[in-house]
Scaffold this active site. Sequence first.
Site, PDB file in Angstrom:
ATOM      1  N   ASN A 210      43.128 -37.864  -1.417  1.00  0.00           N
ATOM      2  CA  ASN A 210      43.116 -39.036  -0.525  1.00  0.00           C
ATOM      3  C   ASN A 210      44.415 -39.060   0.263  1.00  0.00           C
ATOM      4  O   ASN A 210      45.252 -38.167   0.133  1.00  0.00           O
ATOM      5  CB  ASN A 210      42.915 -40.319  -1.343  1.00  0.00           C
ATOM      6  CG  ASN A 210      44.010 -40.487  -2.367  1.00  0.00           C
ATOM      7  OD1 ASN A 210      45.174 -40.659  -2.030  1.00  0.00           O
ATOM      8  ND2 ASN A 210      43.650 -40.408  -3.643  1.00  0.00           N
ATOM      9  N   ASP A 279      38.899 -41.294  -8.541  1.00  0.00           N
ATOM     10  CA  ASP A 279      38.036 -41.862  -9.587  1.00  0.00           C
ATOM     11  C   ASP A 279      37.129 -40.801 -10.196  1.00  0.00           C
ATOM     12  O   ASP A 279      36.701 -40.923 -11.334  1.00  0.00           O
ATOM     13  CB  ASP A 279      37.194 -43.005  -9.001  1.00  0.00           C
ATOM     14  CG  ASP A 279      38.067 -44.207  -8.669  1.00  0.00           C
ATOM     15  OD1 ASP A 279      38.974 -44.503  -9.462  1.00  0.00           O
ATOM     16  OD2 ASP A 279      37.869 -44.818  -7.600  1.00  0.00           O
ATOM     17  N   LYS A 289      36.594 -18.630  -4.816  1.00  0.00           N
ATOM     18  CA  LYS A 289      36.313 -19.397  -3.592  1.00  0.00           C
ATOM     19  C   LYS A 289      34.804 -19.426  -3.337  1.00  0.00           C
ATOM     20  O   LYS A 289      34.158 -18.367  -3.330  1.00  0.00           O
ATOM     21  CB  LYS A 289      37.051 -18.740  -2.418  1.00  0.00           C
ATOM     22  CG  LYS A 289      36.944 -19.524  -1.148  1.00  0.00           C
ATOM     23  CD  LYS A 289      37.715 -18.859  -0.020  1.00  0.00           C
ATOM     24  CE  LYS A 289      37.387 -19.559   1.292  1.00  0.00           C
ATOM     25  NZ  LYS A 289      37.786 -18.793   2.449  1.00  0.00           N
ATOM     26  N   PRO A 305      39.571 -40.346 -16.281  1.00  0.00           N
ATOM     27  CA  PRO A 305      40.051 -41.428 -17.148  1.00  0.00           C
ATOM     28  C   PRO A 305      40.845 -42.436 -16.320  1.00  0.00           C
ATOM     29  O   PRO A 305      41.490 -42.073 -15.333  1.00  0.00           O
ATOM     30  CB  PRO A 305      40.980 -40.711 -18.144  1.00  0.00           C
ATOM     31  CG  PRO A 305      41.368 -39.434 -17.476  1.00  0.00           C
ATOM     32  CD  PRO A 305      40.225 -39.057 -16.566  1.00  0.00           C
ATOM     33  N   ASP A 306      40.812 -43.708 -16.705  1.00  0.00           N
ATOM     34  CA  ASP A 306      41.603 -44.742 -16.022  1.00  0.00           C
ATOM     35  C   ASP A 306      42.964 -44.839 -16.729  1.00  0.00           C
ATOM     36  O   ASP A 306      43.057 -45.353 -17.850  1.00  0.00           O
ATOM     37  CB  ASP A 306      40.861 -46.086 -16.050  1.00  0.00           C
ATOM     38  CG  ASP A 306      41.531 -47.096 -15.130  1.00  0.00           C
ATOM     39  OD1 ASP A 306      42.768 -47.225 -15.174  1.00  0.00           O
ATOM     40  OD2 ASP A 306      40.811 -47.747 -14.356  1.00  0.00           O
ATOM     41  N   ILE A 307      43.984 -44.325 -16.073  1.00  0.00           N
ATOM     42  CA  ILE A 307      45.321 -44.219 -16.688  1.00  0.00           C
ATOM     43  C   ILE A 307      45.885 -45.606 -16.995  1.00  0.00           C
ATOM     44  O   ILE A 307      46.350 -45.888 -18.102  1.00  0.00           O
ATOM     45  CB  ILE A 307      46.274 -43.460 -15.730  1.00  0.00           C
ATOM     46  CG1 ILE A 307      45.679 -42.083 -15.402  1.00  0.00           C
ATOM     47  CG2 ILE A 307      47.667 -43.324 -16.340  1.00  0.00           C
ATOM     48  CD1 ILE A 307      46.282 -41.421 -14.182  1.00  0.00           C
ATOM     49  N   PHE A 323      48.388 -51.461  -8.792  1.00  0.00           N
ATOM     50  CA  PHE A 323      48.280 -51.672  -7.348  1.00  0.00           C
ATOM     51  C   PHE A 323      46.804 -51.715  -6.986  1.00  0.00           C
ATOM     52  O   PHE A 323      45.971 -51.150  -7.703  1.00  0.00           O
ATOM     53  CB  PHE A 323      48.977 -50.537  -6.579  1.00  0.00           C
ATOM     54  CG  PHE A 323      50.400 -50.861  -6.222  1.00  0.00           C
ATOM     55  CD1 PHE A 323      51.347 -51.029  -7.213  1.00  0.00           C
ATOM     56  CD2 PHE A 323      50.789 -51.003  -4.898  1.00  0.00           C
ATOM     57  CE1 PHE A 323      52.666 -51.352  -6.893  1.00  0.00           C
ATOM     58  CE2 PHE A 323      52.096 -51.320  -4.556  1.00  0.00           C
ATOM     59  CZ  PHE A 323      53.026 -51.496  -5.558  1.00  0.00           C
ATOM     60  N   LYS A 337      40.610 -57.077 -10.814  1.00  0.00           N
ATOM     61  CA  LYS A 337      41.271 -55.902 -11.423  1.00  0.00           C
ATOM     62  C   LYS A 337      42.181 -56.306 -12.574  1.00  0.00           C
ATOM     63  O   LYS A 337      42.267 -55.619 -13.592  1.00  0.00           O
ATOM     64  CB  LYS A 337      42.092 -55.151 -10.369  1.00  0.00           C
ATOM     65  CG  LYS A 337      41.329 -53.968  -9.832  1.00  0.00           C
ATOM     66  CD  LYS A 337      42.024 -53.177  -8.779  1.00  0.00           C
ATOM     67  CE  LYS A 337      40.927 -52.384  -8.045  1.00  0.00           C
ATOM     68  NZ  LYS A 337      41.296 -51.879  -6.765  1.00  0.00           N
ATOM     69  N   LYS A 341      41.114 -54.555 -16.063  1.00  0.00           N
ATOM     70  CA  LYS A 341      42.016 -53.542 -16.626  1.00  0.00           C
ATOM     71  C   LYS A 341      42.911 -54.119 -17.723  1.00  0.00           C
ATOM     72  O   LYS A 341      43.659 -53.377 -18.357  1.00  0.00           O
ATOM     73  CB  LYS A 341      42.867 -52.912 -15.525  1.00  0.00           C
ATOM     74  CG  LYS A 341      42.012 -52.206 -14.471  1.00  0.00           C
ATOM     75  CD  LYS A 341      42.768 -51.167 -13.705  1.00  0.00           C
ATOM     76  CE  LYS A 341      41.895 -50.609 -12.576  1.00  0.00           C
ATOM     77  NZ  LYS A 341      41.950 -49.159 -12.461  1.00  0.00           N
TER      78      LYS A 341
HETATM   79  O1  PMT Z   1      51.347 -43.478  -1.174  1.00  0.00           O
HETATM   80  P1  PMT Z   1      51.390 -44.328   0.085  1.00  0.00           P
HETATM   81  O2  PMT Z   1      50.950 -43.560   1.310  1.00  0.00           O
HETATM   82  O3  PMT Z   1      52.723 -45.004   0.266  1.00  0.00           O
HETATM   83  O4  PMT Z   1      50.291 -45.487  -0.081  1.00  0.00           O
HETATM   84  C1  PMT Z   1      50.468 -46.447  -1.094  1.00  0.00           C
HETATM   85  C2  PMT Z   1      49.121 -46.896  -1.673  1.00  0.00           C
HETATM   86  C3  PMT Z   1      48.281 -47.586  -0.588  1.00  0.00           C
HETATM   87  C4  PMT Z   1      48.362 -45.699  -2.241  1.00  0.00           C
HETATM   88  C5  PMT Z   1      49.475 -47.887  -2.850  1.00  0.00           C
HETATM   89  O5  PMT Z   1      50.202 -48.964  -2.313  1.00  0.00           O
HETATM   90  C6  PMT Z   1      48.233 -48.402  -3.550  1.00  0.00           C
HETATM   91  O6  PMT Z   1      47.617 -49.379  -3.155  1.00  0.00           O
HETATM   92  N1  PMT Z   1      47.825 -47.721  -4.660  1.00  0.00           N
HETATM   93  C7  PMT Z   1      46.620 -48.075  -5.432  1.00  0.00           C
HETATM   94  C8  PMT Z   1      45.404 -47.544  -4.734  1.00  0.00           C
HETATM   95  C9  PMT Z   1      44.108 -48.113  -5.312  1.00  0.00           C
HETATM   96  O7  PMT Z   1      43.433 -48.876  -4.716  1.00  0.00           O
HETATM   97  O8  PMT Z   1      43.856 -47.783  -6.484  1.00  0.00           O
HETATM   98  P2  PMT Z   1      42.529 -48.234  -7.335  1.00  0.00           P
HETATM   99  O9  PMT Z   1      41.912 -49.497  -6.883  1.00  0.00           O
HETATM  100  O10 PMT Z   1      41.671 -47.047  -7.356  1.00  0.00           O
HETATM  101  O11 PMT Z   1      43.191 -48.462  -8.719  1.00  0.00           O
HETATM  102  C10 PMT Z   1      43.790 -49.683  -9.130  1.00  0.00           C
HETATM  103  C11 PMT Z   1      44.937 -49.366 -10.054  1.00  0.00           C
HETATM  104  O12 PMT Z   1      44.483 -48.536 -11.159  1.00  0.00           O
HETATM  105  C12 PMT Z   1      46.076 -48.590  -9.412  1.00  0.00           C
HETATM  106  O13 PMT Z   1      47.259 -49.079  -9.974  1.00  0.00           O
HETATM  107  C13 PMT Z   1      45.844 -47.142  -9.824  1.00  0.00           C
HETATM  108  O14 PMT Z   1      47.063 -46.415  -9.925  1.00  0.00           O
HETATM  109  C14 PMT Z   1      45.213 -47.315 -11.218  1.00  0.00           C
HETATM  110  N2  PMT Z   1      44.252 -46.256 -11.573  1.00  0.00           N
HETATM  111  C15 PMT Z   1      43.088 -46.114 -10.883  1.00  0.00           C
HETATM  112  C16 PMT Z   1      42.179 -45.137 -11.277  1.00  0.00           C
HETATM  113  C17 PMT Z   1      42.482 -44.302 -12.372  1.00  0.00           C
HETATM  114  N3  PMT Z   1      41.644 -43.354 -12.750  1.00  0.00           N
HETATM  115  N4  PMT Z   1      43.645 -44.468 -13.011  1.00  0.00           N
HETATM  116  C18 PMT Z   1      44.534 -45.425 -12.644  1.00  0.00           C
HETATM  117  O15 PMT Z   1      45.608 -45.560 -13.262  1.00  0.00           O
END
Ligand code: PMT
Length: 410
Positions: A210, A279, A289, A305-307, A323, A337, A341
């Site tokens: 991404n 995800d 390839k 896995p969701d860390i 975030f 969230k 979580k």
């Molecule tokens: O890196 P930049 O270009 O500066 O951009 C920053 C950002 C936009 C990426 C950042 O500010 C941000 O928003 N990061 C979270 C992106 C997001 O929407 O993640 P999510 O909704 O998929 O996950 C929510 C939270 O769970 C996040 O804290 C993520 O790190 C965590 N997560 C999600 C999936 C997963 N498998 N493991 C996780 O730990």
Amino acid sequence: MGTLTNKRVLVGVTGGIAAYKTADLIRRLRDAGAETRVVMTAGAAEFITPLTLQAVSGHPVHEQLLDTEAEAGMGHIDLARWADVIVVAPASANFLARLAQGRADDLLTTVCLAAAVPVAVAPAMNQQMWANAATQNNMRTLRARKIHVLGPAEGEQACGEIGPGRMLEPLELVARVSELFATGELEGLKVVVTAGPTWEAIDPVRGITNRSSGKMGYAVAAAAAEAGARVVLVSGPTALPDPPRVQTVRVVSAQDMYDAVHSHLEGAHIFIGVAAVADYRVEQAAPGKIKKTADRLTLELVRNPDILAAVAHRRPHIYCVGFAAETDDPEANARAKLASKGIDLVAANRVGPGLGFEADDNELLLVDRDKSKRLARAPKSSLARALIHEVAVRYHAESRAQDSRQASRN
Ligand code: PMT
């Protein structure tokens, strides 16, 4: 790494004989790793030329408030927003009086008024002018407004008198400016941060990823280190250098990130997940390839896995911050969230032009169980410092509440 690496220092110069030392100050700030821009008053230009300061700072010097060409480039609001700190050296008696009155009658006072970042002044003037009740009254006003006053030093003055009123030497000013970033709010704590994207291989040359650049997560890690924490940054693939005073662990996939996070959690107090973790991953990456012989190609994806959720679930004593990048209704999505979580705080950012992914700026809505708080649009470095302050306040309040619950049980 210098003590001011990645810091943007806006140097203000006002009219005083010590302005000749400002060229050396700018050079020393850059040696310490800072990026510098200069704003001069008309009085300053009587003592040192804009050309000299342009040469040492590496950028054109800003002088006029009402200059349409300059405002179209980097105007007063942009300059205020660009800076991580404003340092006015030398700060003349006249400038300090105008700052104390909140005037906006030239570019420098206007930038100071428009800034949401720390402002530091290094007074320099005749010792009698410094001792004058009017100046001392202005200094009380400025201190009450949390303006940092660096100096003045005592000694022989350009006018031949002896007393307080000399500008601090450039090296001492650099040390004092560096200290402004060291808040000590997370002293003695360990913080683990994730940042950047993950890369889920399809074959040896292709993958799913991404647009996360890592800028936000690296800024959060740097801000936590400045606040005194021992920081481990687990980063997906980015083009950014390791932040200063941070242990950076580079990983590729979500599973690598999960493993690295869990192997660094021992002794951690705070976990902040800024990474945009994929995800899903391809169930079985092709060993060679993939050739484009078929008309259609189907990839079987499985959940990663969701860390963050795993850290919150397995280590309930760790204060967990997630975030959320949202296009609509950030508050409702952040609250969902927070609950799903099982974490303590969500920092929601809107994704859109100039914000979120890849951008230099961001704005955050902090949502915890009790309330929400908006952190206005700002460069990611200043926003990260504001976030770390909010996290530190909540973490310490939570620990105090836990301690008193424990004491009442005993
Ligand atoms: O890196 P930049 O270009 O500066 O951009 C920053 C950002 C936009 C990426 C950042 O500010 C941000 O928003 N990061 C979270 C992106 C997001 O929407 O993640 P999510 O909704 O998929 O996950 C929510 C939270 O769970 C996040 O804290 C993520 O790190 C965590 N997560 C999600 C999936 C997963 N498998 N493991 C996780 O730990």
